[in-house]
Design a protein around this motif. Structure first.
Motif, PDB file in Angstrom:
ATOM      1  N   SER A 588       0.867  -1.180   0.000  1.00 40.53           N
ATOM      2  CA  SER A 588       0.000   0.000   0.000  1.00 40.53           C
ATOM      3  C   SER A 588       0.902   1.227   0.000  1.00 40.53           C
ATOM      4  N   ALA A 589       0.636   2.161  -0.909  1.00 41.88           N
ATOM      5  CA  ALA A 589       1.522   3.318  -1.040  1.00 41.88           C
ATOM      6  C   ALA A 589       0.713   4.571  -1.315  1.00 41.88           C
ATOM      7  N   VAL A 590       1.288   5.699  -0.928  1.00 46.94           N
ATOM      8  CA  VAL A 590       0.671   6.996  -1.184  1.00 46.94           C
ATOM      9  C   VAL A 590       1.765   7.985  -1.553  1.00 46.94           C
ATOM     10  N   LEU A 591       1.462   8.859  -2.489  1.00 45.00           N
ATOM     11  CA  LEU A 591       2.402   9.873  -2.950  1.00 45.00           C
ATOM     12  C   LEU A 591       1.627  11.179  -3.105  1.00 45.00           C
ATOM     13  N   SER A 592       2.132  12.268  -2.496  1.00 46.45           N
ATOM     14  CA  SER A 592       1.410  13.538  -2.548  1.00 46.45           C
ATOM     15  C   SER A 592       2.371  14.680  -2.840  1.00 46.45           C
ATOM     16  N   ALA A 593       1.819  15.745  -3.413  1.00 46.39           N
ATOM     17  CA  ALA A 593       2.585  16.954  -3.702  1.00 46.39           C
ATOM     18  C   ALA A 593       1.801  18.159  -3.203  1.00 46.39           C
ATOM     19  N   SER A 594       2.500  19.093  -2.535  1.00 40.80           N
ATOM     20  CA  SER A 594       1.859  20.284  -1.981  1.00 40.80           C
ATOM     21  C   SER A 594       2.717  21.506  -2.249  1.00 40.80           C
ATOM     22  N   SER A 595       2.077  22.647  -2.420  1.00 43.91           N
ATOM     23  CA  SER A 595       2.815  23.911  -2.495  1.00 43.91           C
ATOM     24  C   SER A 595       3.114  24.381  -1.080  1.00 43.91           C
ATOM     25  N   VAL A 596       4.286  24.988  -0.866  1.00 46.17           N
ATOM     26  CA  VAL A 596       4.701  25.430   0.467  1.00 46.17           C
ATOM     27  C   VAL A 596       5.334  26.810   0.376  1.00 46.17           C
ATOM     28  N   TYR A 597       5.265  27.541   1.500  1.00 46.74           N
ATOM     29  CA  TYR A 597       6.009  28.787   1.618  1.00 46.74           C
ATOM     30  C   TYR A 597       7.494  28.471   1.824  1.00 46.74           C
ATOM     31  N   TYR A 598       8.321  29.462   1.681  1.00 45.99           N
ATOM     32  CA  TYR A 598       9.751  29.236   1.915  1.00 45.99           C
ATOM     33  C   TYR A 598      10.007  28.936   3.392  1.00 45.99           C
ATOM     34  N   GLY A 600       8.353  26.871   4.974  1.00 45.06           N
ATOM     35  CA  GLY A 600       7.997  25.474   5.172  1.00 45.06           C
ATOM     36  C   GLY A 600       6.540  25.236   5.459  1.00 45.06           C
ATOM     37  N   VAL A 601       5.724  26.291   5.525  1.00 48.49           N
ATOM     38  CA  VAL A 601       4.302  26.152   5.826  1.00 48.49           C
ATOM     39  C   VAL A 601       3.570  25.636   4.585  1.00 48.49           C
ATOM     40  N   THR A 602       2.819  24.551   4.728  1.00 44.87           N
ATOM     41  CA  THR A 602       2.054  23.995   3.619  1.00 44.87           C
ATOM     42  C   THR A 602       0.890  24.906   3.261  1.00 44.87           C
ATOM     43  N   VAL A 603       0.700  25.140   1.948  1.00 41.55           N
ATOM     44  CA  VAL A 603      -0.369  26.037   1.487  1.00 41.55           C
ATOM     45  C   VAL A 603      -1.507  25.250   0.849  1.00 41.55           C
ATOM     46  N   HIS A 604      -1.210  24.502  -0.204  1.00 39.47           N
ATOM     47  CA  HIS A 604      -2.250  23.764  -0.927  1.00 39.47           C
ATOM     48  C   HIS A 604      -1.767  22.358  -1.257  1.00 39.47           C
ATOM     49  N   LEU A 605      -2.667  21.396  -1.132  1.00 37.70           N
ATOM     50  CA  LEU A 605      -2.415  20.064  -1.668  1.00 37.70           C
ATOM     51  C   LEU A 605      -2.657  20.120  -3.166  1.00 37.70           C
ATOM     52  N   LEU A 606      -1.636  19.818  -3.953  1.00 33.50           N
ATOM     53  CA  LEU A 606      -1.770  19.860  -5.400  1.00 33.50           C
ATOM     54  C   LEU A 606      -2.392  18.569  -5.939  1.00 33.50           C
ATOM     55  N   LYS A 607      -1.913  17.451  -5.451  1.00 40.18           N
ATOM     56  CA  LYS A 607      -2.447  16.180  -5.927  1.00 40.18           C
ATOM     57  C   LYS A 607      -1.947  15.049  -5.031  1.00 40.18           C
ATOM     58  N   GLY A 628      -0.711  18.720 -14.004  1.00 34.88           N
ATOM     59  CA  GLY A 628      -0.801  19.625 -15.130  1.00 34.88           C
ATOM     60  C   GLY A 628      -0.797  21.071 -14.699  1.00 34.88           C
ATOM     61  N   LEU A 629      -0.658  21.944 -15.670  1.00 31.71           N
ATOM     62  CA  LEU A 629      -0.583  23.379 -15.401  1.00 31.71           C
ATOM     63  C   LEU A 629      -1.797  23.867 -14.624  1.00 31.71           C
ATOM     64  N   ASN A 630      -2.986  23.425 -15.026  1.00 32.84           N
ATOM     65  CA  ASN A 630      -4.203  23.905 -14.370  1.00 32.84           C
ATOM     66  C   ASN A 630      -4.347  23.374 -12.954  1.00 32.84           C
ATOM     67  N   GLU A 631      -3.548  22.397 -12.589  1.00 34.48           N
ATOM     68  CA  GLU A 631      -3.644  21.829 -11.246  1.00 34.48           C
ATOM     69  C   GLU A 631      -2.756  22.547 -10.238  1.00 34.48           C
ATOM     70  N   TYR A 632      -1.851  23.394 -10.713  1.00 35.25           N
ATOM     71  CA  TYR A 632      -0.980  24.095  -9.768  1.00 35.25           C
ATOM     72  C   TYR A 632      -0.937  25.606  -9.971  1.00 35.25           C
ATOM     73  N   LEU A 633      -1.396  26.087 -11.123  1.00 33.97           N
ATOM     74  CA  LEU A 633      -1.181  27.483 -11.487  1.00 33.97           C
ATOM     75  C   LEU A 633      -1.693  28.456 -10.435  1.00 33.97           C
ATOM     76  N   ASP A 634      -2.878  28.220  -9.893  1.00 29.35           N
ATOM     77  CA  ASP A 634      -3.474  29.139  -8.920  1.00 29.35           C
ATOM     78  C   ASP A 634      -3.139  28.779  -7.472  1.00 29.35           C
ATOM     79  N   LYS A 635      -2.288  27.790  -7.281  1.00 25.18           N
ATOM     80  CA  LYS A 635      -2.014  27.324  -5.924  1.00 25.18           C
ATOM     81  C   LYS A 635      -0.576  27.546  -5.483  1.00 25.18           C
ATOM     82  N   MET A 636       0.233  28.106  -6.360  1.00 26.16           N
ATOM     83  CA  MET A 636       1.619  28.355  -6.003  1.00 26.16           C
ATOM     84  C   MET A 636       1.753  29.690  -5.279  1.00 26.16           C
ATOM     85  N   VAL A 637       2.771  29.789  -4.431  1.00 29.47           N
ATOM     86  CA  VAL A 637       3.040  31.013  -3.680  1.00 29.47           C
ATOM     87  C   VAL A 637       4.499  31.415  -3.911  1.00 29.47           C
TER      88      VAL A 637
END
Length: 705
Positions: A588-598, A600-607, A628-637
């Motif tokens: 059983s495995a899980v892989l996730s990506a999130s946008s973060v501030y410098y 280290g504070v997590t902002v958005h789960l991307l996928k 994809g581009l539409n999955e992160y474009l508005d969630k980056m800081v």
């Protein structure tokens, strides 16, 4: 330690009791005014004739408070206002002398001190000399001082600004103005009657407690009322509480508690250190802290915990009694007063209630009950020291800050707990522990993360004597979904005196969904980091692990037009596994990506990708996330940072694995061209800038308030 530094440390320890005693005596003498010192350190007879003397030093407490977001403090609005300032901002001041200032022969400098033995090397003393030799000009020093000398009629005055660094030590600073003749060692010292409170600044991006949404700052810093939740998970009960962080008894009381903690003044620029100190001094177990805990139901010599409705009365009683701990408190009272102290110091803070909260006393990440071979319960466990328990609910606090002492991704909300449960480094205190680390089972990160992880994730285990077990016991049964049923706090900018519309369920911020594969993976990942817990979960030895895992790293990804970014991201971030055994393995495995501030504070789960698959002998498998581009474009800081987390578990062998990685987007260069405005607009801007100072005529006439 050298003899010199050892002597200095002893001198500081010797000075501290007197410093502490004087502080509480001054604070308790008058709750409407903080400690004051007036006059000069040297009498006129001690000063050489003709020395420049300071008649008045005005720090403009009320004017500065507007820019510093401190205008709500009662100390600022007192008849004799006290400066309450925040880090990362300038404040303006004015001086008036007894005669005209002569730049050719007069020397002038400001000195700011913190604590009983301030030192420049410890950043508890800042000396700002004025070295400019020309009138009507300004001099900027390395520390941020800008001093303007302005002549008015028959005498000389000075006005200027001091920029407080965003990393300055938080506390009660003294300001000294030194004047003398250039080249002479004889100085005339003028100690300003107003000490200066320096606080954290959640409005400043360079401050470690920066919070970037105004609604959050209104709730977690400025809101003087709120709720502390009790009751049950099915029916939470919100108790209205008046935090009163701006009351004139609270800020002095908080400063005194910091002194009581014996936290070095040189470490008071760190919200991590101060939050840990606060969790220790709110309770009185190790010192003369604010509150005495009592769970006996006998409160005849004090106030019953459920009778308190606010923090101000507690602080007033504490100061009036000369620092005698107030009786009594329980977890929700400890939590509510912690909110008060943190908010008055400028640390964003909220009260959190955990329903069915585990008390893990032996660092096993479990709540354990032991039985002998005949089925009789063994009180205290096999060694007599296990007193694990579950509370119906427990109340602690989250404080907001970056964590430069931890790996990236662990900033944001940090858990502290002032209720005296277990000792940490020989004191009853707890935290700060990264909430993100708690959620991901990273129990090896400071401070006290295993204890807090167990409070929300512990399994309730029954053990029975077993002669075939390596440690003498084996598990009878394990209840995995009892502890940490629900975690709640007050909702931002919502108030409901009649119902619970202001309740916010934050369980998903602390843990993954109970019973989910990801939640189990997190627990097993945490167990991997606690030596004693491994035997409880029958984890395999390292040599028995027959699945290899790896996380494919990404250096940078171009950030720009859609096709270029999208093309790069189709590579994804891949989790690779390979079965090295001769038997099939269920992974059983899980892989996730999130946008973060410098920070280290997590902002958005991307996928996130989650999958279970069977690996045949020598088979290789890849779990991949395509973003994809539409999955992160508005969630980056800012800084375009992405954090990758991977976790896996092997069903047959109980092997667990976890890894993380981060990368940044490569942004295109910008070519900015600025067109100079019309001269008339530029002149108007300059006039507006010149009006930011107080009216020079007011302080020239001595009307400096």
């Amino acid at each position: 330690m050298s003899t010199r530094s050892g002597n200095a440390l002893r001198h500081e320890e010797d000075d501290h009791p007197n410093y502490l005693r004087n502080m509480i005596l001054n604070f308790s003498s008058d709750l409407e005014k903080r400690r004051r010192r007036d006059g000069t350190l040297k009498s006129g007879s001690d000063v050489e004739p003709g020395h420049l003397k300071v008649d008045i030093a005005e720090l403009y407490a009320r004017d500065n408070s507007k820019e510093h977001h401190t205008e709500l403090y009662e100390l600022v609005n007192d008849a004799s206002p006290t400066p309450v300032l925040r880090r990362g901002l300038p404040f303006f001041f004015a001086l008036r002398f007894d005669r005209a200032y002569d730049a050719t022969k007069d020397s002038l400098r400001l000195q700011f001190d913190l604590g009983p033995r301030p030192a420049v090397t410890k950043e508890t003393r800042v000396v700002l000399p004025v070295t400019d030799k020309k009138e009507m000009t300004s001099q900027t020093t390395q520390c941020g001082l800008v001093l303007n000398l302005v002549a008015v009629k028959n005498f000389q005055g000075a006005r200027g600004t001091v920029k407080i660094p965003a990393t300055a030590q938080v506390g009660l600073w003294r300001c000294l103005v030194q004047t003398g003749f250039t080249g002479s060692d004889v100085k005339n010292d003028f100690l300003c009657k107003d000490d200066i409170y320096i606080l954290f600044n959640p409005w400043c991006p360079d401050d470690a407690v920066f919070m970037d949404h105004e609604d959050n700052r209104k709730e977690y810093v400025l809101n003087e009322t709120g709720k502390v939740w009790t009751g049950s998970a099915r029916k939470p009960l919100g108790r209205r509480w008046i935090f009163g962080q701006f009351d004139d008894a609270v800020l002095p009381g908080a400063m005194y508690l910091l002194e009581l903690s014996k936290l070095s003044h040189a470490e008071r620029g760190s919200p991590v250190k101060i939050a840990r100190a606060i969790s220790a001094v709110i309770n009185a177990n190790d010192d003369l802290g604010l509150l005495v805990g009592n769970w006996s139901n006998d409160y005849r010599d004090g106030v019953a915990p459920h009778s308190w409705t606010g923090s101000v009365a507690i602080f007033e009683q504490y100061l009036k009694s000369g620092g005698r701990p107030v009786k009594y408190g329980q977890c929700w009272v400890f939590s509510a007063t912690t909110v008060t102290v943190c908010r008055t110091l400028g640390i964003p803070c909220r009260s959190v209630t955990n329903y069915v909260s585990a008390h893990d006393t032996d660092s096993s990440l479990t709540v354990d009950k032991y039985f002998d071979i005949h089925g009789e319960e063994i009180q205290g466990g096999p060694d007599g020291h296990c007193s694990d328990s579950c509370w119906n609910y427990h109340v602690w606090n989250d404080v907001w800050m970056s964590r430069p002492d931890l790996p990236k991704g662990n900033g944001g909300w940090q858990v502290i707990d002032a209720t005296p449960q277990e000792q940490s480094d020989a004191l009853f205190r707890c935290g700060p522990a990264s909430m993100e680390a708690v959620k991901r089972g990273k129990v090896g990160l400071a401070y006290d993360t295993p204890f807090i992880f167990a409070e929300v994730n512990a399994d309730v285990c029954h053990f029975q004597e077993d002669t075939n077990s390596d440690w003498g016991f084996s598990a009878l049964n394990v209840s995995q979904y009892t502890v940490g049923k629900r975690l709640v706090t007050k909702r931002v900018c919502v108030d409901d005196d009649e119902g619970d519309a202001d309740l916010e369920d934050i369980t998903d911020q602390y843990k993954y969904t109970e019973g989910s594969e990801l939640e189990r993976l997190t627990v097993l990942n945490a167990v991997r980091g606690v030596e004693k817990a491994k035997q409880y979960y029958n984890l395999p030895k390292e040599e028995e692990e027959d699945i290899s895992f790896s996380l494919v790293e990404i250096d940078t990804v171009p950030y720009g037009e859609g096709f270029a970014v999208y093309s790069a991201l189709t590579r994804g971030d891949a989790l690779c596994s390979q079965n090295k055994s001769e038997e099939a393995r269920t992974v059983s495995a899980v892989l996730s990506a999130s946008s973060v501030y410098y920070t280290g504070v997590t902002v958005h789960l991307l996928k996130r990708a989650q999958r279970q698959f069977v690996l045949q002998p020598n088979q290789r498998e890849v779990l991949q996330v395509d973003i994809g581009l539409n999955e992160y474009l508005d969630k980056m800081v800012d800084h375009g940072l992405v954090k990758i987390y991977a976790m896996a578990n092997v069903q047959e062998t109980k092997q667990t694995w976890g890894a993380e990685d981060d990368f940044s987007f490569k942004k295109p260069k910008l070519n900015v061209q600025v067109r100079i405005r019309h001269r008339r607009e530029q002149m108007r801007f300059e006039r507006e800038e010149s009006c930011s100072w107080p009216n020079p005529c007011r302080w020239a006439r001595g009307q400096l308030a």
